[in-house]
Design a protein around this motif. Structure first.
Motif, mmCIF file in Angstrom:
data_model
loop_
_atom_site.group_PDB
_atom_site.id
_atom_site.type_symbol
_atom_site.label_atom_id
_atom_site.label_comp_id
_atom_site.label_asym_id
_atom_site.label_seq_id
_atom_site.Cartn_x
_atom_site.Cartn_y
_atom_site.Cartn_z
ATOM 1 N N TYR A 36 -14.820 7.842 -2.958
ATOM 2 C CA TYR A 36 -14.122 6.586 -3.188
ATOM 3 C C TYR A 36 -13.673 5.983 -1.856
ATOM 4 N N ARG A 37 -13.528 4.673 -1.868
ATOM 5 C CA ARG A 37 -12.935 3.963 -0.728
ATOM 6 C C ARG A 37 -11.570 3.438 -1.140
ATOM 7 N N ILE A 38 -10.566 3.687 -0.309
ATOM 8 C CA ILE A 38 -9.206 3.221 -0.564
ATOM 9 C C ILE A 38 -8.860 2.169 0.486
ATOM 10 N N GLY A 39 -8.593 0.945 0.036
ATOM 11 C CA GLY A 39 -8.180 -0.113 0.942
ATOM 12 C C GLY A 39 -6.674 -0.054 1.170
ATOM 13 N N ILE A 40 -6.274 0.111 2.417
ATOM 14 C CA ILE A 40 -4.860 0.278 2.770
ATOM 15 C C ILE A 40 -4.426 -0.857 3.698
ATOM 16 N N LYS A 41 -3.279 -1.423 3.407
ATOM 17 C CA LYS A 41 -2.689 -2.451 4.267
ATOM 18 C C LYS A 41 -1.425 -1.880 4.899
ATOM 19 N N MET A 42 -1.418 -1.749 6.222
ATOM 20 C CA MET A 42 -0.239 -1.229 6.916
ATOM 21 C C MET A 42 0.863 -2.289 6.914
ATOM 22 N N LEU A 43 2.065 -1.863 6.565
ATOM 23 C CA LEU A 43 3.202 -2.768 6.499
ATOM 24 C C LEU A 43 4.126 -2.631 7.700
ATOM 25 N N SER A 44 3.959 -1.567 8.468
ATOM 26 C CA SER A 44 4.749 -1.376 9.687
ATOM 27 C C SER A 44 3.940 -0.548 10.667
ATOM 28 N N GLY A 58 -3.174 -2.516 11.103
ATOM 29 C CA GLY A 58 -3.610 -3.568 10.186
ATOM 30 C C GLY A 58 -4.256 -3.008 8.931
ATOM 31 N N ASP A 59 -5.375 -3.600 8.503
ATOM 32 C CA ASP A 59 -6.062 -3.174 7.279
ATOM 33 C C ASP A 59 -7.006 -2.021 7.584
ATOM 34 N N LEU A 60 -6.943 -0.975 6.759
ATOM 35 C CA LEU A 60 -7.748 0.227 6.964
ATOM 36 C C LEU A 60 -8.540 0.577 5.713
ATOM 37 N N ASP A 61 -9.649 1.273 5.913
ATOM 38 C CA ASP A 61 -10.402 1.909 4.841
ATOM 39 C C ASP A 61 -10.283 3.419 5.018
ATOM 40 N N VAL A 62 -9.874 4.094 3.958
ATOM 41 C CA VAL A 62 -9.846 5.559 3.930
ATOM 42 C C VAL A 62 -10.760 6.005 2.800
ATOM 43 N N TYR A 63 -11.629 6.949 3.080
ATOM 44 C CA TYR A 63 -12.536 7.473 2.059
ATOM 45 C C TYR A 63 -12.024 8.829 1.582
ATOM 46 N N VAL A 64 -12.169 9.063 0.291
ATOM 47 C CA VAL A 64 -11.737 10.342 -0.274
ATOM 48 C C VAL A 64 -12.787 10.828 -1.258
#
Length: 311
Positions: free
Chosen positions: A4-12, A158-164
């Motif tokens: 799976y790909r998880i779209g992550i948005k860093m807030l800090s 910023g915006d990251l993709d993490v795969y699991v």
């Protein structure tokens, strides 16, 4: 196990890059908090027995994967190149050396055996780096200590993709754990609001793989095993791991250093059918005998020409 790909948005900003082994450790602390010690022990025991319930990749800039350490590239230079072509190549050689990421569309071409012009690859925006000045407060008087000023480095990814890659029965718990970590904050400085993020989407990765792969590429920080192919190309890093949560607040917070392969390592040989490679490292602390470092890595089967020495 599905990828799976998880779209992550860093807030800090965060003091810690989103590495697969650090993310695995954060998930373990969340499992302990949500499910208890027995559930965590089962998870870790399964990992040591090569039956992991899930494996994470590093966090990559949205829409990119790391540049493969060995790949199907064209540089615009060959033995038959003219003098002007050689001069043009020399002008772009420095740029090529700095290329760290490959867009997903080009990665898909590399996986399927197609060559890409490396010098024309788009690059993501670099993580912005900030220094923040802090003051040390005397807990007795509530005033600033003399000489108590210090600076800390923070990065904004910023915006990251993490795969699991995860077993189906563990997927609901993984989502709960990620939501908890997003509230806690990830990495160093989390207690001061650093490393906060939100999950924007979770979807299947959707990579197309060749029918007859001759190699595989890692997406995580990897500790190789003797069974992995000898013909390989990789980038090395020494990980100075830290204990998290309660163990990081008392005693000696550091684990013994571990030599790991960076994401993007290429191994020429038959890809493991399980979809992952690597192992867990133990004996990392004199204080905690159960300390582990996750060196399991997600892999992508590829069709990549081996270098001349590996042919």
């Amino acid at each position: 196990m599905k990828l799976y790909r998880i779209g992550i948005k860093m807030l800090s900003g965060s003091r810690t890059p989103m590495h697969s082994d650090t993310l695995f450790g954060s998930i373990c602390w969340a499992v302990l908090y949500l499910e208890g010690e027995d559930r965590l022990k089962l998870l870790l025991q399964n990992c040591k027995e090569n039956k992991p319930a899930f494996i994470f990749s590093n966090g990559f800039p949205r829409g990119f994967l790391p540049r493969p350490a060995g790949g199907n590239y064209t540089t615009g230079f060959s033995e038959t190149s003219s003098k002007s072509e050689i001069m043009d190549y020399m002008k772009t050689a420095k740029k090529i050396k700095k290329i760290s990421y490959i867009p997903l569309d080009d990665i898909q071409k590399i996986i399927l055996g197609e060559k890409i012009p490396l010098y024309s690859c788009e690059q993501p925006e670099e993580a912005s780096i900030h220094w923040t000045t802090h003051n040390t407060i005397d807990r007795k008087t509530g005033t600033s200590l003399e000489g108590g000023l210090f600076r800390e480095l923070y990065r904004w990814d910023g915006d990251l993709d993490v795969y699991v890659m995860a077993e189906e029965e563990w997927q609901p718990l993984l989502v709960r754990c990620l939501e908890l970590i997003s509230f806690w904050g990830y990495g160093g400085g989390a207690s001061r609001g650093r490393g906060a993020f939100e999950i924007e989407e979770i979807c299947e990765a959707g990579f197309k793989t060749p029918e007859d792969p001759n190699a595989y590429m890692t997406l995580s920080r990897c500790i190789p095993t003797p069974e992995m192919p000898v013909p390989c190309q990789y980038r090395l890093d020494v990980k100075y791991g830290r204990f998290g949560q309660d163990r990081g607040r008392v005693g000696y917070p550091l684990k013994k250093p571990v030599l790991m392969l960076e994401p993007g390592a290429i191994f020429w040989g038959k890809p493991p059918e399980c979809g992952w490679c690597g192992t867990m490292a133990g004996e990392l602390s004199d204080e905690y005998s159960d300390a582990l470092q996750c060196g399991l890595s997600i892999i992508l089967p590829c069709k990549i020409e081996p270098p001349e020495w590996g042919a």
